[in-house]
Design a protein around this motif. Structure first.
Motif, PDB file in Angstrom:
ATOM      1  N   GLU A 152       5.548  -6.199   6.401  1.00  0.00           N
ATOM      2  CA  GLU A 152       6.711  -6.046   7.298  1.00  0.00           C
ATOM      3  C   GLU A 152       6.771  -4.670   7.941  1.00  0.00           C
ATOM      4  N   GLY A 153       5.947  -3.747   7.441  1.00  0.00           N
ATOM      5  CA  GLY A 153       5.998  -2.388   7.991  1.00  0.00           C
ATOM      6  C   GLY A 153       6.177  -1.342   6.899  1.00  0.00           C
ATOM      7  N   ARG A 154       6.561  -0.156   7.341  1.00  0.00           N
ATOM      8  CA  ARG A 154       6.650   0.991   6.425  1.00  0.00           C
ATOM      9  C   ARG A 154       8.113   1.253   6.059  1.00  0.00           C
ATOM     10  N   ARG A 155       8.331   1.577   4.788  1.00  0.00           N
ATOM     11  CA  ARG A 155       9.690   1.908   4.365  1.00  0.00           C
ATOM     12  C   ARG A 155       9.694   3.219   3.596  1.00  0.00           C
ATOM     13  N   GLU A 156      10.431   4.194   4.104  1.00  0.00           N
ATOM     14  CA  GLU A 156      10.576   5.489   3.422  1.00  0.00           C
ATOM     15  C   GLU A 156      11.602   5.324   2.306  1.00  0.00           C
ATOM     16  N   GLN A 207       0.885  -1.171   0.000  1.00  0.00           N
ATOM     17  CA  GLN A 207       0.000   0.000   0.000  1.00  0.00           C
ATOM     18  C   GLN A 207       0.918   1.215   0.000  1.00  0.00           C
ATOM     19  N   LEU A 208       0.359   2.357  -0.394  1.00  0.00           N
ATOM     20  CA  LEU A 208       1.178   3.565  -0.409  1.00  0.00           C
ATOM     21  C   LEU A 208       0.832   4.444   0.785  1.00  0.00           C
ATOM     22  N   ALA A 209       1.821   5.172   1.255  1.00  0.00           N
ATOM     23  CA  ALA A 209       1.584   6.130   2.336  1.00  0.00           C
ATOM     24  C   ALA A 209       0.958   7.388   1.760  1.00  0.00           C
ATOM     25  N   THR A 210       0.165   8.070   2.570  1.00  0.00           N
ATOM     26  CA  THR A 210      -0.510   9.275   2.073  1.00  0.00           C
ATOM     27  C   THR A 210       0.384  10.510   2.127  1.00  0.00           C
ATOM     28  N   ASP A 211       1.456  10.448   2.900  1.00  0.00           N
ATOM     29  CA  ASP A 211       2.250  11.669   3.067  1.00  0.00           C
ATOM     30  C   ASP A 211       3.509  11.673   2.199  1.00  0.00           C
ATOM     31  N   SER A 212       4.481  10.838   2.524  1.00  0.00           N
ATOM     32  CA  SER A 212       5.770  10.914   1.841  1.00  0.00           C
ATOM     33  C   SER A 212       5.937   9.725   0.899  1.00  0.00           C
ATOM     34  N   PRO A 213       6.991   9.731   0.050  1.00  0.00           N
ATOM     35  CA  PRO A 213       7.254   8.536  -0.756  1.00  0.00           C
ATOM     36  C   PRO A 213       7.633   7.373   0.161  1.00  0.00           C
ATOM     37  N   ALA A 214       6.712   6.457   0.329  1.00  0.00           N
ATOM     38  CA  ALA A 214       6.959   5.326   1.235  1.00  0.00           C
ATOM     39  C   ALA A 214       6.023   4.189   0.828  1.00  0.00           C
ATOM     40  N   VAL A 215       6.467   2.958   1.099  1.00  0.00           N
ATOM     41  CA  VAL A 215       5.602   1.807   0.865  1.00  0.00           C
ATOM     42  C   VAL A 215       5.313   1.132   2.199  1.00  0.00           C
ATOM     43  N   GLU A 216       4.120   0.530   2.252  1.00  0.00           N
ATOM     44  CA  GLU A 216       3.745  -0.214   3.445  1.00  0.00           C
ATOM     45  C   GLU A 216       3.508  -1.659   3.036  1.00  0.00           C
TER      46      GLU A 216
END
Ligand code: FAD
Length: 388
Positions: free
Chosen positions: A198-202, A186-195
C-alpha cells in the motif's frame, strides 16, 4: 480486559501519542504489542501470513524457569508467573513439572546438570537435585535405571503455542491493536518506517519481531545482526499411557518430551548449520520419527507410541546464545535469537521490550549492538545446560 491482565504494574499511559509498527505476529511481537497498547500507544502489527505463521505456531510449548544465569533466571520466573496469570484469563497453559537429566557414564553432562542446579538455587530458582530412585518414586512412568542425576522444577508448564498466540492476538485486538495479516513489509533504510504493498508508513517506533526472518529484513534496511536461523524437528503421537508427568529433557539422549492432549509431544536436537528462512524444509527428515520414537519409548517403557505427525521449524542462534533484544538504531528495535527458548520467555521479553520502547531500561545484557553483526560463529544446541 480481564482484571488478571490489568493488574500488571506497567500501565502509566506512557504510549499516548506514539505510533508503533511491529513486524511479525508471533508470541514475542504480539506480547510487545499488547503491553504497548496497554500503555495507550497506537500499535499496528504487520504479519506476512497469519497469526502464529512461523515458529510460534510450530513450537513444542515447553516452558520453564530452569535458567542458571541472569537475566534469564529472572525472565524465566516472570514468564511462568505471567503464563499462569494469563491462564486465569483464558490462555491455554498447563502447569507441569520439568525434569532434566543426565545418563550414567555421561560425566560432562552429569557435571553440567549438577553445577546448573547449584547455580539456579543461588539465583532463587526452586530447582531440586534428584537421584534415580527419587525420580522413580515421583514419576513411575519413567525409566530411571540409566539416570545419574536429574534436576526438577515446578516452575514450568506447557501450552499449545498456536492457540496461545491466537489468544494473545485476541487480547491485543481488545486493547486496540490493529493486526494486518497477509501483509509482508520491507523496512526503510532511513527512518522508522514500513513499506507495504500500500506504500510507505512513517512511525515513531519500529519493532522487528520477525523471528527467523529478522536478519534479512533488517539487512534490507542496512542493519546487520549476529543471528543465524537453524532447523529443529518435533512430533506428536498417541501413547498407551493414562495421565503422565513430567516434561523431560534428556541431555545425554538429546531429546525432550511432554504430555500433550493427544498423548505426547517430543523433539530432538539442533541441525548445527544456518537455514534459509525462505526455503527451509518444513517436513521432518527421513527416519526422524523412528529415531526419536526409540528414545521416547526408552524413557517411557510402558508406552506404545503411534506417531500422528511430525514437522520441522526454525529457531535462531546468536554467538553467545543469548537473545538480541533492544534498539539496533534510533527508534528501531529487534527481538530475536532465542536459541529454542523464545516462546517460554516471550511473556517477559515482550513486556520488557515494550517498556524499553517507552523509556524503560529494557534488558541491557541482551543489547543487540553487543555484536557488530559480521561475527562468525557456530550454531549450537539451544536447550543445552551449559550456559543458561
Ligand atoms: C519445532 C520447534 C520447537 C520449539 N520448541 C520450543 C519450546 O518448547 N519452548 C520455547 O520456548 N521455544 C520453542 N521453540 C522456539 C520458539 O518457537 C521461538 O523462539 C518463538 O516462537 C519465537 O517467536 P517470535 O515471535 O520471535 O517469532 P515467530 O513466531 O517466528 O514470529 C515471527 C513472525 O514474523 C512474520 N514475518 C517474517 N517476515 C515478515 C515480514 N517481512 N513482514 C511481516 N511479517 C513477517 C512471520 O510470518 C512470523 O509469523 C521451538 C521452535 C520450533 C521450530
Amino acid at each position: 480486559m480481564d482484571e488478571t491482565l490489568s493488574a500488571d504494574p506497567i500501565r502509566q499511559n506512557r504510549g499516548v501519542g506514539r505510533e508503533v509498527a511491529v513486524v511479525g505476529a508471533g508470541a514475542v511481537g504480539l506480547t510487545a504489542a499488547l503491553f504497548l497498547a496497554r500503555e495507550r500507544a497506537t500499535v499496528t502489527v504487520y504479519e506476512a501470513g497469519t497469526v502464529a505463521n512461523e515458529s510460534s505456531g510450530r513450537a513444542a510449548g515447553v516452558c520453564y524457569d530452569a535458567f542458571a544465569a541472569e537475566p534469564n533466571a529472572t525472565l524465566g520466573r516472570e514468564a511462568i508467573e505471567r503464563f499462569r496469570s494469563f491462564a486465569q484469563a483464558g490462555a491455554p497453559f498447563t502447569s507441569c513439572p520439568y525434569l532434566w537429566l543426565a545418563q550414567t557414564g555421561d560425566e560432562p553432562k552429569i557435571d553440567l546438570v549438577r553445577d546448573g542446579i547449584r547455580r539456579m538455587q543461588k539465583l532463587g530458582v526452586e530447582a531440586t537435585e534428584l537421584d534415580a530412585s527419587e525420580v522413580a518414586e515421583r514419576f513411575p512412568a519413567l525409566r530411571t535405571d540409566d539416570i545419574a542425576v536429574a534436576g526438577l522444577t515446578a516452575g514450568a508448564g506447557y501450552t499449545d503455542t498456536a492457540a496461545y498466540t491466537e489468544w494473545l492476538a485476541d487480547q491485543a485486538r481488545a486493547e486496540g491493536v490493529t493486526i494486518e495479516e497477509e501483509t509482508p513489509v520491507q523496512l526503510a533504510t532511513d527512518s522508522p518506517a514500513v513499506e507495504t504493498g500500500e506504500g510507505r508508513r512513517e512511525v515513531d517506533d519500529l519493532v522487528v519481531t520477525a523471528g527467523a526472518h529478522s536478519k534479512q529484513l533488517l539487512a534490507g534496511a542496512g542493519v546487520e545482526i549476529a543471528m543465524k536461523p537453524y532447523r529443529v524437528q518435533a512430533l506428536v503421537g498417541e501413547v498407551s499411557l493414562g495421565d503422565w508427568e513430567p516434561m523431560v529433557y534428556d541431555t545425554s539422549g538429546d531429546c525432550y518430551l511432554r504430555p500433550h492432549s493427544e498423548g505426547l509431544l517430543a523433539g530432538d536436537g539442533t541441525e548445527p548449520w544456518e537455514a534459509d528462512p525462505n526455503g527451509y524444509d518444513r517436513a521432518p527428515n527421513e527416519g526422524f520419527s523412528g529415531s526419536l520414537g526409540d528414545r521416547v519409548t526408552h524413557r517411557l517403557p510402558e508406552c506404545e507410541l503411534d506417531v500422528d505427525r511430525a514437522w520441522a521449524g526454525l529457531c535462531t542462534a546468536t554467538p553467545d546464545r543469548d537473545p538480541l533484544v533492544g534498539a539496533v538504531r534510533d527508534r528501531v528495535y529487534v527481538a530475536t535469537g532465542f536459541q529454542g527458548q523464545g516462546f517460554m520467555r516471550s511473556p517477559a521479553i515482550g513486556r520488557r521490550l515494550a517498556d524499553d520502547i517507552l523509556g524503560g531500561d529494557g534488558i541491557p545484557a541482551f543489547d543487540p549492538t553487543r555484536f557488530d553483526g559480521d561475527e562468525s560463529f557456530e550454531v549450537r544446541e539451544g536447550m543445552a545446560v551449559e550456559s543458561s
